[in-house]
Design a protein around this motif. Structure first.
Motif, mmCIF file in Angstrom:
data_model
loop_
_atom_site.group_PDB
_atom_site.id
_atom_site.type_symbol
_atom_site.label_atom_id
_atom_site.label_comp_id
_atom_site.label_asym_id
_atom_site.label_seq_id
_atom_site.Cartn_x
_atom_site.Cartn_y
_atom_site.Cartn_z
ATOM 1 N N ARG A 843 13.666 1.059 -0.141
ATOM 2 C CA ARG A 843 14.294 2.240 -0.710
ATOM 3 C C ARG A 843 13.575 3.486 -0.237
ATOM 4 N NH1 ARG A 843 14.167 -1.866 -4.168
ATOM 5 N NH2 ARG A 843 16.120 -2.524 -5.174
ATOM 6 N N LYS A 844 14.261 4.567 -0.424
ATOM 7 C CA LYS A 844 13.722 5.839 0.007
ATOM 8 C C LYS A 844 12.485 6.189 -0.809
ATOM 9 C CE LYS A 844 15.280 10.435 1.250
ATOM 10 N NZ LYS A 844 16.430 11.347 1.283
ATOM 11 N N ASN A 845 11.448 6.629 -0.105
ATOM 12 C CA ASN A 845 10.195 7.074 -0.713
ATOM 13 C C ASN A 845 9.473 5.967 -1.466
ATOM 14 O OD1 ASN A 845 10.601 9.708 0.270
ATOM 15 N ND2 ASN A 845 11.898 10.212 -1.492
ATOM 16 N N ASP A 846 9.714 4.691 -1.085
ATOM 17 C CA ASP A 846 8.900 3.609 -1.633
ATOM 18 C C ASP A 846 7.458 3.784 -1.184
ATOM 19 O OD1 ASP A 846 10.908 2.459 -2.985
ATOM 20 O OD2 ASP A 846 11.132 0.696 -1.703
ATOM 21 N N SER A 847 6.542 3.338 -2.025
ATOM 22 C CA SER A 847 5.124 3.483 -1.689
ATOM 23 C C SER A 847 4.548 2.241 -1.039
ATOM 24 C CB SER A 847 4.325 3.823 -2.950
ATOM 25 O OG SER A 847 4.494 2.795 -3.927
ATOM 26 N N LYS A 932 0.775 -21.212 5.698
ATOM 27 C CA LYS A 932 -0.022 -20.175 6.344
ATOM 28 C C LYS A 932 0.930 -19.175 6.976
ATOM 29 C CE LYS A 932 -3.686 -19.417 9.746
ATOM 30 N NZ LYS A 932 -4.570 -20.048 10.767
ATOM 31 N N LEU A 933 0.901 -17.956 6.453
ATOM 32 C CA LEU A 933 1.828 -16.919 6.888
ATOM 33 C C LEU A 933 1.095 -15.867 7.698
ATOM 34 C CD1 LEU A 933 3.890 -16.400 3.603
ATOM 35 C CD2 LEU A 933 4.288 -18.031 5.443
ATOM 36 N N VAL A 934 1.772 -15.368 8.717
ATOM 37 C CA VAL A 934 1.290 -14.249 9.520
ATOM 38 C C VAL A 934 2.291 -13.117 9.317
ATOM 39 C CG1 VAL A 934 0.734 -13.416 11.833
ATOM 40 C CG2 VAL A 934 0.237 -15.788 11.199
ATOM 41 N N MET A 935 1.834 -12.044 8.670
ATOM 42 C CA MET A 935 2.764 -10.997 8.247
ATOM 43 C C MET A 935 3.012 -9.953 9.339
ATOM 44 S SD MET A 935 3.350 -12.443 5.522
ATOM 45 C CE MET A 935 4.592 -11.321 4.907
ATOM 46 N N ASN A 936 1.997 -9.688 10.207
ATOM 47 C CA ASN A 936 2.167 -8.747 11.321
ATOM 48 C C ASN A 936 2.538 -7.338 10.878
ATOM 49 O OD1 ASN A 936 1.617 -10.529 13.398
ATOM 50 N ND2 ASN A 936 3.717 -11.282 13.463
ATOM 51 N N SER A 937 2.262 -6.977 9.652
ATOM 52 C CA SER A 937 2.586 -5.638 9.175
ATOM 53 C C SER A 937 1.305 -4.883 8.936
ATOM 54 C CB SER A 937 3.414 -5.707 7.891
ATOM 55 O OG SER A 937 2.727 -6.423 6.891
ATOM 56 N N SER A 938 1.261 -3.656 9.404
ATOM 57 C CA SER A 938 0.056 -2.856 9.240
ATOM 58 C C SER A 938 -0.126 -2.478 7.785
ATOM 59 C CB SER A 938 0.163 -1.601 10.105
ATOM 60 O OG SER A 938 1.300 -0.851 9.718
ATOM 61 N N SER A 939 -1.356 -2.396 7.363
ATOM 62 C CA SER A 939 -1.645 -2.046 5.985
ATOM 63 C C SER A 939 -1.226 -0.612 5.731
ATOM 64 C CB SER A 939 -3.148 -2.210 5.720
ATOM 65 O OG SER A 939 -3.864 -1.366 6.581
ATOM 66 N N VAL A 940 -0.603 -0.413 4.598
ATOM 67 C CA VAL A 940 -0.096 0.903 4.246
ATOM 68 C C VAL A 940 -1.188 1.655 3.516
ATOM 69 C CG1 VAL A 940 1.660 2.165 2.985
ATOM 70 C CG2 VAL A 940 2.233 0.009 4.101
ATOM 71 N N SER A 941 -1.552 2.806 4.047
ATOM 72 C CA SER A 941 -2.598 3.597 3.424
ATOM 73 C C SER A 941 -2.032 4.354 2.240
ATOM 74 C CB SER A 941 -3.196 4.560 4.446
ATOM 75 O OG SER A 941 -2.201 5.477 4.867
ATOM 76 N N GLN A 942 -2.913 4.959 1.483
ATOM 77 C CA GLN A 942 -2.502 5.699 0.297
ATOM 78 C C GLN A 942 -2.053 7.117 0.641
ATOM 79 O OE1 GLN A 942 -2.224 4.197 -2.591
ATOM 80 N NE2 GLN A 942 -2.965 2.313 -1.644
ATOM 81 N N HIS A 947 5.279 5.683 7.408
ATOM 82 C CA HIS A 947 4.379 4.703 7.986
ATOM 83 C C HIS A 947 5.080 3.778 8.977
ATOM 84 C CE1 HIS A 947 1.416 5.827 4.943
ATOM 85 N NE2 HIS A 947 2.404 5.796 4.078
ATOM 86 N N GLN A 948 6.388 3.885 9.119
ATOM 87 C CA GLN A 948 7.124 3.002 10.013
ATOM 88 C C GLN A 948 8.208 3.775 10.741
ATOM 89 O OE1 GLN A 948 8.897 -0.383 8.164
ATOM 90 N NE2 GLN A 948 6.982 -1.539 7.984
ATOM 91 N N TYR A 949 8.576 3.248 11.910
ATOM 92 C CA TYR A 949 9.767 3.689 12.616
ATOM 93 C C TYR A 949 10.761 2.532 12.588
ATOM 94 C CZ TYR A 949 7.050 7.510 14.717
ATOM 95 O OH TYR A 949 6.280 8.608 14.925
ATOM 96 N N ALA A 950 11.990 2.825 12.246
ATOM 97 C CA ALA A 950 13.071 1.844 12.334
ATOM 98 C C ALA A 950 13.946 2.221 13.520
ATOM 99 C CB ALA A 950 13.885 1.814 11.051
ATOM 100 N N PRO A 964 9.161 5.555 4.734
ATOM 101 C CA PRO A 964 10.301 5.377 3.835
ATOM 102 C C PRO A 964 11.154 6.612 3.607
ATOM 103 C CG PRO A 964 8.329 5.683 2.558
ATOM 104 C CD PRO A 964 7.879 5.705 3.989
ATOM 105 N N SER A 965 10.883 7.718 4.260
ATOM 106 C CA SER A 965 11.659 8.929 3.975
ATOM 107 C C SER A 965 13.080 8.860 4.501
ATOM 108 C CB SER A 965 10.955 10.144 4.588
ATOM 109 O OG SER A 965 11.010 10.083 6.000
#
Length: 1186
Positions: A843-847, A932-942, A947-950, A964-965
């Motif tokens: 969703r928009k502006n999710d943290s 055993k899971l490999v998520m491959n997602s960068s940690s989201v800072s505070q 934090h992402q490009y789609a 998320p904007s």
């Protein structure tokens, strides 16, 4: 002087230009507007953080290699010294094959069919005769052969060619019966001509027909054997220019072959007979046989058989000769397959073939025609296969073919390409697949072993997967531009075999190939494999090294939603916020016609197209079926074909969609999580929420909607788009439409397919019909309503959409989405065209990030579905998974094709996956096991910000959103007059880029995330739907497509690989010393032939024969000289190879010189010794003693 690179300047201008079309930006995630980006925002910071490293210098389009069986073969040739094979085709192509890895493709520019091929044995050259009556000389001493000379015949048509061994004069027979002679070195026609009226007797009143055979006598090179179609054979003396003898037979001649002694020759005829002629008695055949004819009593002639198209007569030193021929079967055996007959002594062996025989050649030990031939193999070219028979064993086994000639064993329906995949996969798949290989092959080595090949610099593992019409899947090792089959999977084994009585039912669903593979999804890391078939099913496979016997779990999904067409009151009479509890689904339809498919008078409902096996099934090691999901019939209407497919091994979820809706299935718990119509996916953001529609009760079978009509309708919508891709841009307008199609425009109505879903809608009789003025008034977009584009995305429209404010954007989807679909084509459906699992912002502006499913539709809409998974690993097997549309909508022009995500540093984010473990390993099951899971997602800072490009690409444009904007950062309108067929985000030189293949033949590459154009090449026009169905891009600059029904064409868009391609290709020609001729002996030299050297230059040269008429043939110089220089100059390996060859030749000459020097030294020592002895003998003698 410094080199000036104009492309880099263009890249800089494109990157720096704020108003360029490739870097337009929009403020809306929901509206497809274009405008300026707000300065100082987070997106602006992100835009400057990423430094893109890719430039246009990294890209170049180049064909690399072609795999598979040559399409429509017509001719065959073999070089017995170099041991390479050439195959000509009806499309003007030539494939030259040697040892595995040596595979070269050549193409005549004219595209004329190849009639005949002739090698210049051990000379590194090839002569081809094409159907446009042109001879071509190919230079094979370079890795990419090129034409050196061409000779175009203007007056006569070429029918047969013959080039004697170690001769530079080519005999050319024509349709008029004349024989011409061409100098191979200069490719100039000699003045020496053998006219047909001089070859036959003067008393003959009929034309002998075209020349069907030419060959010089093994006994005397000065004698030429000419065979004419009507049964006449002439033995022509080249020196005296007259016929030594003539042979006549009642039946037409198809081929002739000599006995190696040159005293006899054998002919094959149209009545299935073989005649053996002796030069000493040419009046009648020495022997006549009809090998497959029934012998008649009382000395009558045997019955006629089918024509023997070709015969070869090969002798052996220690055994009876071989007589090998094709055809000649009896007419009363009409159902017999094409055959090759081998007669060896009294034994007759008939080898039946799966396809018609085009040509065959016998491979012999010696290239000299006047020696015992000693045949050891027969190469048989079939219409759809190439086989080699071992003649050295009595049962005549075939050799195992090392080339990928069986790609088309069943027609290819889809492909997938994985470059730079995990390296252990190739070895694992090969170890499983080798256990299922056929047995009974010859134990000897493959006889076509010419050329040289070594690994190039790029040796990363590559795997190609092909899906086929019979339901089979083939995994191929494509590393280092070779192709070798690793493993074959048969998906049809999970279904019951269709009984004879079910044939009529099957025809109602699919005309043919009910198991045809339509889509492939493979996760190399987790080894999860998923396929969808043309009969609306999905099968999930897991890989195991252990054999098991278990029952196949199956699920049935009901996915047939539609929206009814009911007239509603005027918009003003509808309350703005009705009571949701009073909403009732409406099921009334205005359509009065029904057309349902019934079997024996019973309407089909909740029945799958195929029956899954219910008994325990033995599953060998390899891929084993985990779950089968089938769409079912609904009220007599068949399920629609699946148009999109995605699997997440980390989430344990598979999602697929079609033109009716979306289904999400948990394959760990074997449950259906979501089965919803496409329009119902929007209701989470609709205040007038619609209830899920029941399956419609009125079915209208339209040809375009009834998708299950075999392989020809894999992509019916795409076919329609191709037909309409060049229409005018006036398809979208706001003018009033006919009243029957334009129903009321209530804010709570859904006008897709002319149906209304207003909760306050009344029956048809009470509905108010609107006037044209009212319709036009209601049709206008209300304030804050984003316009909605036409459903057919290939209508080539470019519409400037207004950019709304932030507040209106937020409210635009809080109202009923259906009110903004006033301009949708009523006959179209909104299909699910793309799916993508990712850890992202739902969703928009999710943290925080969460598991998401991106859904793209044919109307250009993008929906994000939130997946709520159990936190604990143990709970994943018991606790339910929640699937809920998040209410997030993005939009593009045209049907959505692909998704991808990048982190804030510009790195491509891979979807999460589960590390593979063997599900049937007993040792691991005894231990406590955790996924055993490999998520491959960068940690989201505070930090506050995106934090992402789609990255989303549709048929018309590409967009990059920041999450998320949901701010649209970049927009690139890829095409205006066509549409994209295939798009993919790939990794190139450790950077991501977007690759697109357009219907007009253009290949386009854009950098990410800025969408700057890097490459735009008009590569291949879309002439066949096969190309659209099989074209696919992969990492590291690799791509492929099915260029013909039997061949895969690989290409690269990497400049580095284009530069290194010369070193990766195999060498067709290697320096080999020509074997010496056997000593004939004194008596054979005295009585066995003329013994005189025949000087063709003196006879055919310009000095004695003169020049041929210029109007008879035209000499065309070829580009082979320039190409040869370019090929010789390219590649370090080529330089090393040439240096090695030069050193070998120099070493050979030095060795010969050393031997001569040693001989001279020996003779000098002997002379010195004799001189010394003579000096000692006469040393003490006086002069008078001599």
């Amino acid at each position: 002087m410094k080199k000036f690179n104009f492309r880099k300047v263009l890249d800089g201008l494109t990157a720096s230009s704020p108003g360029s079309g490739s870097s337009g930006s929009g403020n809306s995630g929901g509206a497809a507007g274009s405008g300026s980006l707000h300065p100082g925002g987070t997106a602006g910071v992100l835009r400057e953080e990423i430094q893109e490293s890719l430039t246009s210098d990294y890209f170049q389009i180049c064909k690399t290699v072609r795999h598979g069986f040559p399409y429509q073969p017509t001719a065959l040739a073999f070089d017995p010294v170099q041991k390479i094979l050439a195959i000509g085709t009806g499309t003007g192509a030539i494939r030259i094959l040697g040892r595995p890895g040596v595979d070269c493709y050549c193409q005549h520019e004219s595209g004329a069919a190849v009639l005949q091929l002739q090698f210049l044995i051990n000379e590194g050259a090839l002569v081809s005769a094409s159907s446009d009556d042109t001879l071509h000389l190919w230079n094979l001493r370079q890795k990419r052969p090129a034409i050196l000379h061409s000779l175009k015949f203007n007056r006569e048509r070429i029918t047969y060619c013959h080039l004697p061994f170690q001769s530079k004069w080519l005999y050319v027979g024509t349709e008029r019966g004349n024989t011409h002679i061409v100098n191979i070195e200069s490719f100039i026609l000699s003045g020496y001509v053998i006219m047909w009226n001089k070859a036959i007797e003067l008393s003959t009143k009929t034309h002998p027909g075209p020349v069907v055979h030419l060959s010089d006598s093994p006994r005397d090179e000065g004698k030429l054997l000419i065979g004419y179609e009507n049964g006449t054979v002439v033995f022509w003396d080249l020196k005296s220019k007259r016929a030594d003898l003539r042979v006549y037979y009642d039946e037409a001649i198809h081929s002739i072959d000599w006995h190696h002694e040159g005293k006899q020759f054998m002919c094959s005829h149209s009545d299935g007979s073989l005649t053996l002629w002796n030069l000493k008695s040419p009046s009648r055949p020495f022997q006549t046989t009809i090998p497959h004819g029934k012998s008649q009593r009382e000395g009558r002639k045997s019955e006629s058989c089918k024509p023997i198209l070709k015969v070869e007569y090969k002798t052996c030193r220690n055994s009876e000769p071989f007589i090998i021929f094709s055809g000649g079967l009896s007419y009363d055996k009409a159902c017999r397959r094409p055959s090759l007959t081998i007669m060896h002594g009294k034994a007759i062996t008939v080898l039946e073939m799966d396809h018609p025989i085009v040509e065959f050649l016998t491979l012999c030990e010696t290239p000299y025609p006047n020696e015992f031939q000693e045949p050891y193999a027969v190469v048989v070219l079939l219409e759809k296969d190439l086989i080699v028979v071992d003649l050295t064993q009595s049962n005549f086994p075939i050799f195992e073919n090392p080339y990928p000639m069986d790609i088309h064993e069943s027609p290819v329906t889809c492909t997938a390409y994985f470059a730079d995949c995990p390296p252990d996969l190739i070895l694992v798949l090969y170890s499983i697949g080798v256990k299922h290989k056929k047995q009974g092959y010859s134990t000897k080595e493959w006889p076509i072993s010419g050329g040289a090949w070594n690994l190039g610099a790029q040796t990363y593992p590559e795997i190609i997967i092909t899906g086929h019409a019979d339901g089979s899947i083939k995994f191929w090792d494509a590393s280092a531009i070779t192709l070798q089959m690793l493993y074959k999977l048969k998906t049809s084994k999970v279904f019951e075999k269709q009984k004879v009585g079910e044939g009529k039912q099957t025809c109602e669903i699919v005309e043919e190939d009910p198991f045809a593979i339509q889509m492939i999804y493979w996760c190399p890391e987790s080894r999860i494999f998923c396929v969808s078939g043309v009969s609306a099913y999905v099968i999930i496979y897991k890989f195991s090294r252990h054999e098991i016997t278990t029952e196949i779990v199956s699920l049935e999904v009901r996915l047939q939603y539609d929206v009814e067409d009911i007239i509603t009151p005027e918009p003003e009479t509808s309350p703005p916020f009705p009571d949701l509890s009073s909403q009732l689904p409406s099921s009334r339809s205005l359509s009065g016609s029904t057309n349902t498919v019934a079997s024996e008078g019973v309407t089909k409902d909740s029945i799958p197209c195929l029956n899954v096996k219910t008994r325990p099934v033995r599953m060998p090691p390899g891929y084993q079926a985990e779950l089968v999901i089938q769409l079912v019939w609904v009220d007599g209407e068949p399920p629609q074909q699946i148009t999109s497919l995605a699997v997440s091994s980390a989430y344990g979820i598979v999602a697929f969609g079609n033109c009716n809706g979306l289904a999400v299935v948990d394959f760990i718990q074997k449950t259906v999580l979501l089965s919803m119509g496409t329009f119902d996916l929007y209701r989470s953001s609709d205040l007038y929420q619609r209830q899920p529609r029941s399956p419609r009760k009125n079915k209208q079978f339209i040809a375009d909607n009834f998708c299950m009509r075999g392989l020809s309708n894999f992509y019916p919508d795409l076919t329609k788009r191709i037909r309409t891709s060049y229409q005018s841009l006036t398809e979208l307008n706001d003018s009033p439409v006919p009243l029957e199609l334009e129903r009321c425009k209530s804010p709570t109505s859904d006008h897709v397919n002319g149906h209304c879903t207003s909760p306050t809608s009344q029956s048809c009789g009470s509905g108010k019909r609107l006037s044209s003025a009212d319709v036009s008034k209601v049709n206008r977009w209300g304030p804050g309503r984003p316009p909605f584009r036409k459903a057919q995305s290939a209508a080539c429209m470019e519409i400037s959409l207004p950019v709304t404010t932030e507040e209106t954007r937020e409210n635009s989807y809080n109202r009923s989405r259906s009110s903004s679909i006033s301009s949708i084509d009523k006959d179209s459906k909104e299909a699910i065209t793309a799916l993508y699992f990712m850890e992202s912002f739902a969703r928009k502006n999710d943290s925080t990030i969460s598991p998401c499913l991106f859904v793209g539709t044919s109307l250009g809409m993008v929906l994000i579905i939130s997946l709520n998974l159990p936190l604990a690993d143990e709970q994943r097997f018991t606790e339910p998974v929640m699937v809920l549309p998040s209410g997030t909508f993005l939009s593009l022009k045209g049907a959505v094709l692909t998704f991808s995500c990048m982190d804030r540093t510009g790195g491509l984010m891979q979807p999460p996956y589960e590390v593979w473990r063997d599900p049937n390993n007993i040792d691991e099951n005894e231990k406590s096991w955790r996924r055993k899971l490999v998520m491959n997602s960068s940690s989201v800072s505070q930090e506050i910000g995106d934090h992402q490009y789609a990255i989303i690409c549709s048929e018309k444009q590409a967009k990059v959103f920041s999450l998320p904007s949901q701010t649209c950062l970049y927009v690139h309108n890829i095409t205006e007059t066509s549409f994209i067929l295939q798009a993919n985000v790939v990794v190139m030189c450790n950077s991501a880029c977007l690759t697109c293949f357009c219907a007009n033949g253009h290949i386009m590459i854009m950098s990410l995330p800025s969408l700057r154009p890097m490459l735009d090449v008009n590569y291949l026009p879309l002439t066949d739907m096969r190309i659209a169905r099989t074209f696919c891009f992969s990492n590291e600059g690799q791509a492929l497509y099915l260029v013909s029904p039997t061949e895969i064409q690989r290409l690269t868009y990497s400049q580095e690989m284009c530069d290194n391609l010369q070193d990766m290709l195999g060498d067709l020609f290697t320096p080999i010393e020509t074997p010496e001729a056997q000593n004939r002996g004194f008596l054979k030299g005295l009585f066995g032939g003329s013994g005189q050297t025949f000087d063709r230059e003196e006879l055919f040269g310009e000095a004695s024969a003169g020049r041929a008429s210029r109007s008879l043939a035209q000499h065309i110089p070829g580009p082979g000289g320039i190409e040869g220089v370019k090929g010789a100059a390219g590649g370090v390996m080529g330089e090393l190879t040439r240096a090695r060859i030069a050193l070998d030749e120099r070493g050979q000459r030095l060795g010969e010189l050393e031997e001569k020097t040693a001989g001279m030294m020996t003779s000098a020592e002997a002379f010195s010794k004799h001189a010394h002895e003579l000096m000692l003998k006469y040393k003490d003698k006086k002069w008078y003693q001599f």
